[in-house]
Scaffold this active site. Structure first.
Site, PDB file in Angstrom:
ATOM      1  CB  THR A 105      37.867  49.730  52.538  1.00 40.56           C
ATOM      2  OG1 THR A 105      38.633  48.824  51.761  1.00 40.56           O
ATOM      3  CG2 THR A 105      38.365  51.148  52.359  1.00 40.56           C
ATOM      4  CB  ILE A 127      33.760  42.784  42.173  1.00 40.91           C
ATOM      5  CG1 ILE A 127      34.479  41.739  43.037  1.00 40.91           C
ATOM      6  CG2 ILE A 127      34.735  43.609  41.365  1.00 40.91           C
ATOM      7  CD1 ILE A 127      35.043  40.573  42.231  1.00 40.91           C
ATOM      8  CG  ASP A 128      32.936  40.602  46.946  1.00 40.62           C
ATOM      9  OD1 ASP A 128      33.236  40.043  45.881  1.00 40.62           O
ATOM     10  OD2 ASP A 128      33.713  40.680  47.911  1.00 40.62           O
ATOM     11  CD  GLU A 222      35.024  33.978  46.425  1.00 38.02           C
ATOM     12  OE1 GLU A 222      36.115  33.480  46.137  1.00 38.02           O
ATOM     13  OE2 GLU A 222      34.880  35.192  46.718  1.00 38.02           O
TER      14      GLU A 222
HETATM   15  O1  F6P Z   1      36.280  41.349  47.792  1.00 29.67           O
HETATM   16  C1  F6P Z   1      36.652  41.142  46.474  1.00 29.67           C
HETATM   17  C2  F6P Z   1      37.201  39.757  46.272  1.00 29.67           C
HETATM   18  O2  F6P Z   1      37.587  39.620  44.920  1.00 29.67           O
HETATM   19  C3  F6P Z   1      36.281  38.603  46.687  1.00 29.67           C
HETATM   20  O3  F6P Z   1      35.283  38.343  45.743  1.00 29.67           O
HETATM   21  C4  F6P Z   1      37.259  37.483  46.873  1.00 29.67           C
HETATM   22  O4  F6P Z   1      36.757  36.536  47.787  1.00 29.67           O
HETATM   23  C5  F6P Z   1      38.465  38.191  47.440  1.00 29.67           C
HETATM   24  O5  F6P Z   1      38.349  39.564  47.082  1.00 29.67           O
HETATM   25  C6  F6P Z   1      39.796  37.679  46.957  1.00 29.67           C
HETATM   26  O6  F6P Z   1      40.783  38.377  47.616  1.00 29.67           O
HETATM   27  P1  F6P Z   1      42.325  38.362  47.201  1.00 29.67           P
HETATM   28  O7  F6P Z   1      42.468  39.157  45.936  1.00 29.67           O
HETATM   29  O8  F6P Z   1      43.003  39.017  48.354  1.00 29.67           O
HETATM   30  O9  F6P Z   1      42.694  36.940  46.984  1.00 29.67           O
END
Ligand code: F6P
Length: 325
Positions: A105, A127-128, A222
């Site tokens: 963003t 959240i990251d 992840e």
């Molecule tokens: O950036 C936030 C996040 O939740 C990450 O932790 C994750 O890798 C990604 O977005 C998942 O994205 P989406 O909701 O587009 O699958």
């Protein structure tokens, strides 16, 4: 400045609504009109605007998600899309824009200011927690609390059966959520992308622990270099077929739910500071909290910053410390 717009973009994060509320009410207090842009940058390109007054944002401070909705916009990725977005802002008589979101963003916001000189401030929200310009980003605390609560529940089964749970948490390429929740949930092992892990060491730790029949929790980010919880658990299972292993991927559960008190407070502070920053003629920056104080960091700097996990947390996980037994 008479009229500002605001949008939420990228992954939603608990506390985004609290930030929207703070922006709208602070702007109202200063006699500034507010327009909400729906669906993030997509709404900017498609002229999807709604007027927002102080009563429109009541009863949202406690809600997860974002009342303005969010999107990962394809249209805005092109120079043409961004030109349309800038023109839409101009046509609507909007003097400045506030963009609430994470790294993607803020990179988009930076492009918009560079190419079209849009007056703009970003609010650090993901959240990251992987965005520079703020020690904590909105949503991180809530996501960690959700993950900790989930792990506490998994622990009940782990200890009842002597099972090993590999719990995968979000965080994209970083291990902030894994590290913080792993320590807070008393995990036996934490795997983060910031550190090349030794699977032999992990197996050794789990073997030691299995003698006590207490069960174990391994928190896996992840983005971990071994490829996530499933792949890692397969490696361990191959070496120790006797282990009773389960995998739990917490996924989007971590993004939802009511924001914690910390996130509501952070979002309220940053929302108000963003409006006051624009009034004070600031632009092309991200507002965050650095060492307890409101800080405005230039977009270029914040985006380029490589935010690192606190080194003392790594120490808590290594042999020098007795927390992980
Ligand atoms: O950036 C936030 C996040 O939740 C990450 O932790 C994750 O890798 C990604 O977005 C998942 O994205 P989406 O909701 O587009 O699958």
């Amino acid at each position: 400045m008479k009229h500002i717009a605001l949008l939420t973009s990228g992954g939603d994060a608990p506390g985004m609504n609290a930030a929207i509320r703070a922006v709208v009410r602070t702007a109202y207090f200063h006699g500034i009109k507010t327009t909400g842009v729906l669906d993030g940058y997509d709404g900017l390109v498609k002229n999807n605007f709604m007027e927002l007054g102080p009563r429109d944002v009541r009863n949202i401070i406690q809600r997860g998600g974002t009342m303005l909705r969010s999107a990962r916009s394809e249209a805005f990725r092109s120079a043409e899309g961004r030109s349309v977005a800038a023109k839409n802002l101009l046509d609507a008589g909007i003097d400045a824009l506030i963009c609430i979101g994470g790294g993607g963003t803020q990179a988009g916001a930076h492009q918009l200011t560079q190419e079209h000189h849009v007056r703009l401030i970003g609010i650090a929200s993901t959240i990251d927690n992987d965005l520079g310009g703020s020690d904590r980003t909105i949503g991180f605390d809530s996501a960690c609390n959700t993950a900790v609560e989930a792990i506490d529940r998994l622990r009940d089964t782990a200890s009842s059966y002597g099972r090993i749970f590999f719990v995968e948490v979000m965080g994209r390429d970083t291990g902030f959520i894994a590290m913080h929740t792993g320590i807070a949930a008393g995990a036996e092992y934490v795997m983060v992308p910031e550190r090349r892990e030794n699977v032999d060491e992990l197996v050794q730790a789990l073997e030691n622990r299995s003698k006590e029949k207490g069960g174990s929790i391994v928190v896996v980010a992840e983005g971990d270099q071994e490829g996530g919880a499933f792949k890692l658990s397969e490696q361990v299972k191959q070496r120790c077929p006797q282990f009773d292993i389960r995998v739990s991927v917490l996924g989007h559960l971590q993004r939802g739910g009511n924001p914690t008190m910390s996130d509501r407070l952070l979002a309220s502070r940053l929302g108000a500071a963003a409006v006051e920053g624009l009034i004070g003629d600031r632009s092309s920056c991200i507002v965050g909290i650095v060492k307890g104080e409101i800080a405005f960091t230039p977009h270029v700097e914040a985006i380029a910053q490589h935010k690192t996990i606190e080194p003392d947390l790594f120490r808590l996980l290594c042999d020098a410390c007795c927390l992980m037994m």
